[in-house]
Design a protein around this motif. Structure first.
Motif, PDB file in Angstrom:
ATOM      1  N   ASN A   1       2.011   6.306   7.592  1.00 55.17           N
ATOM      2  CA  ASN A   1       2.142   4.929   7.106  1.00 55.17           C
ATOM      3  C   ASN A   1       2.680   3.990   8.187  1.00 55.17           C
ATOM      4  O   ASN A   1       2.973   2.835   7.925  1.00 55.17           O
ATOM      5  CB  ASN A   1       3.033   4.873   5.864  1.00 55.17           C
TER       6      ASN A   1
ATOM      7  N   SER B   1      -1.320   4.829  10.536  1.00 53.56           N
ATOM      8  CA  SER B   1      -2.248   4.202   9.583  1.00 53.56           C
ATOM      9  C   SER B   1      -3.635   4.044  10.195  1.00 53.56           C
ATOM     10  O   SER B   1      -4.655   4.208   9.512  1.00 53.56           O
ATOM     11  CB  SER B   1      -1.705   2.841   9.132  1.00 53.56           C
TER      12      SER B   1
ATOM     13  N   ARG C   1       4.048   6.669   0.043  1.00 48.32           N
ATOM     14  CA  ARG C   1       2.869   5.816   0.087  1.00 48.32           C
ATOM     15  C   ARG C   1       3.088   4.594   0.967  1.00 48.32           C
ATOM     16  O   ARG C   1       4.150   3.982   0.983  1.00 48.32           O
ATOM     17  CB  ARG C   1       2.466   5.368  -1.326  1.00 48.32           C
ATOM     18  N   SER C   2       2.020   4.237   1.684  1.00 50.77           N
ATOM     19  CA  SER C   2       2.071   3.069   2.553  1.00 50.77           C
ATOM     20  C   SER C   2       2.031   1.785   1.737  1.00 50.77           C
ATOM     21  O   SER C   2       1.502   1.742   0.622  1.00 50.77           O
ATOM     22  CB  SER C   2       0.881   3.092   3.524  1.00 50.77           C
ATOM     23  N   SER C   3       2.586   0.722   2.302  1.00 48.48           N
ATOM     24  CA  SER C   3       2.555  -0.591   1.651  1.00 48.48           C
ATOM     25  C   SER C   3       1.277  -1.353   1.983  1.00 48.48           C
ATOM     26  O   SER C   3       1.087  -2.470   1.514  1.00 48.48           O
ATOM     27  CB  SER C   3       3.770  -1.419   2.087  1.00 48.48           C
ATOM     28  N   ILE C   4       0.406  -0.746   2.773  1.00 48.13           N
ATOM     29  CA  ILE C   4      -0.859  -1.393   3.158  1.00 48.13           C
ATOM     30  C   ILE C   4      -1.737  -1.580   1.932  1.00 48.13           C
ATOM     31  O   ILE C   4      -2.008  -0.634   1.190  1.00 48.13           O
ATOM     32  CB  ILE C   4      -1.594  -0.552   4.218  1.00 48.13           C
ATOM     33  N   GLN C   5      -2.177  -2.799   1.736  1.00 44.52           N
ATOM     34  CA  GLN C   5      -3.007  -3.112   0.563  1.00 44.52           C
ATOM     35  C   GLN C   5      -4.480  -3.230   0.967  1.00 44.52           C
ATOM     36  O   GLN C   5      -5.128  -4.248   0.754  1.00 44.52           O
ATOM     37  CB  GLN C   5      -2.533  -4.427  -0.081  1.00 44.52           C
ATOM     38  N   GLU C   6      -5.002  -2.171   1.537  1.00 45.22           N
ATOM     39  CA  GLU C   6      -6.412  -2.128   1.923  1.00 45.22           C
ATOM     40  C   GLU C   6      -7.087  -0.991   1.178  1.00 45.22           C
ATOM     41  O   GLU C   6      -6.444   0.000   0.825  1.00 45.22           O
ATOM     42  CB  GLU C   6      -6.555  -1.954   3.442  1.00 45.22           C
ATOM     43  N   SER C   7      -8.396  -1.123   0.946  1.00 44.62           N
ATOM     44  CA  SER C   7      -9.113  -0.175   0.093  1.00 44.62           C
ATOM     45  C   SER C   7      -9.041   1.264   0.613  1.00 44.62           C
ATOM     46  O   SER C   7      -8.949   2.209  -0.177  1.00 44.62           O
ATOM     47  CB  SER C   7     -10.573  -0.605  -0.059  1.00 44.62           C
TER      48      SER C   7
ATOM     49  N   ASN D   1      -6.326   3.870  -0.588  1.00 42.84           N
ATOM     50  CA  ASN D   1      -6.440   4.551  -1.884  1.00 42.84           C
ATOM     51  C   ASN D   1      -7.082   5.934  -1.750  1.00 42.84           C
ATOM     52  O   ASN D   1      -7.026   6.741  -2.676  1.00 42.84           O
ATOM     53  CB  ASN D   1      -7.256   3.700  -2.859  1.00 42.84           C
TER      54      ASN D   1
ATOM     55  N   SER E   1       6.003  -9.001   6.245  1.00 37.99           N
ATOM     56  CA  SER E   1       4.790  -9.691   5.805  1.00 37.99           C
ATOM     57  C   SER E   1       4.058 -10.365   6.967  1.00 37.99           C
ATOM     58  O   SER E   1       3.006 -10.955   6.783  1.00 37.99           O
ATOM     59  CB  SER E   1       5.162 -10.755   4.760  1.00 37.99           C
TER      60      SER E   1
END
Length: 287
Positions: free
Chosen positions: A67, A72, A93-99, A102, A216
């Protein structure tokens, strides 16, 4: 006439052997029945049943520190190559909000407590460790050395086939200023080459650039790193100058590091040992 018959039988025998090597066995029937029917059957080529071989097992990669900045990118690269990917870190879990995130199996664990991440090793065929950090000399040795040594030993005990370690290039005088950092890195390298003489790969990049996430915010390190790489990658002789030469080691793009790391972890013919910055740049340009 006898010689002609002998050569005919020899040709048929060779044909049967050659066909069997192609996976579908072709046999020639030589029915010994008397009469016209038996004669008609002689020499008929029959195709045996095709044997369906099971598909090769899926490669599963565990990225330790998946992560983080480098980790990543390695996870993303491995997924693009069709590997099953898992990540192990203290935060999970990573905080990356990319598809793509998942599709990663995120595990939480502590390398100083093997029992806390033993389940993450199940089914793993290769590992890439990105673990590293700064602090006091003792803290740096523990993070960069002891933690990775624990991971290498646990992987070897579990039968993991390949292990790739993201280490660091020497920077001359900087090595003395960050003594614990480099002593830890080199101790982990020694352990890896001992436990994995044929399946261990050490990458030694210098400054790794790319877009880093700081909270951020996104910090585009490529603004500095990319021009320096273009200039310094052609100035290798200068890096041989005592003390200050290593400071001229070219930076390398994080995507290049990820590409070479995944290849080293998944390609059984990738040569074991140490890959320096110039080797990383060279391998990253290969397809």
């Amino acid at each position: 006439m006898a010689r002609l018959i002998h050569h005919s039988k020899l040709a048929i025998s060779r044909f049967s052997i050659s066909a069997s090597r192609n996976g579908r066995f072709l046999s020639t029937s030589s029915d010994k029945s008397n009469g016209p029917i038996g004669s008609a059957k002689a020499g008929i080529v029959e195709e045996a049943e095709t044997v369906q071989l099971p598909p090769p097992p899926t490669e599963k990669l565990l990225v330790i520190g998946g992560n983080g900045f480098v980790g990543s990118h390695i996870c993303k690269e491995a997924l693009n190559r069709g590997l099953t990917v898992a990540s192990l870190s203290r935060s999970g879990r990573s905080s990356i909000q990319e598809s793509w995130a998942n599709s990663v199996m995120w595990h939480q664990g502590n390398l100083f407590s093997t029992d806390s991440w033993k389940d993450a090793l199940k089914g793993v065929t290769s590992i890439i460790s990105c673990v590293g950090g700064f602090g006091s000399n003792s803290e740096m040795y523990k993070i960069n050395g002891t933690a990775n040594i624990n991971a290498i030993r646990a992987a070897a005990d579990e039968g993991v086939k390949r292990f790739v370690y993201i280490s660091a290039a020497d920077f001359g005088v900087v090595n003395y200023l960050l003594q614990g950092y480099y002593e830890g890195k080199r101790a982990a390298e020694t352990e890896l080459l001992t436990k994995y003489p044929y399946g261990g790969v050490i990458l030694r990049p210098g400054f790794i650039y790319g877009t880093r996430r700081v909270g951020s915010m996104k910090v585009p390190l490529g603004v500095i790193g990319s021009p320096l790489e273009m200039v310094l990658q052609h100035a290798k002789p200068l890096s041989q100058i005592p003390l200050v030469g290593p400071l001229l080691t070219p930076p390398v793009n994080v995507n290049a590091v990820a590409r070479v790391a995944v290849r080293a972890a998944s390609d059984p013919v990738f040569p074991p040992g140490i890959v320096d910055v110039y080797g990383i740049l060279r391998y990253s340009q290969q397809k």
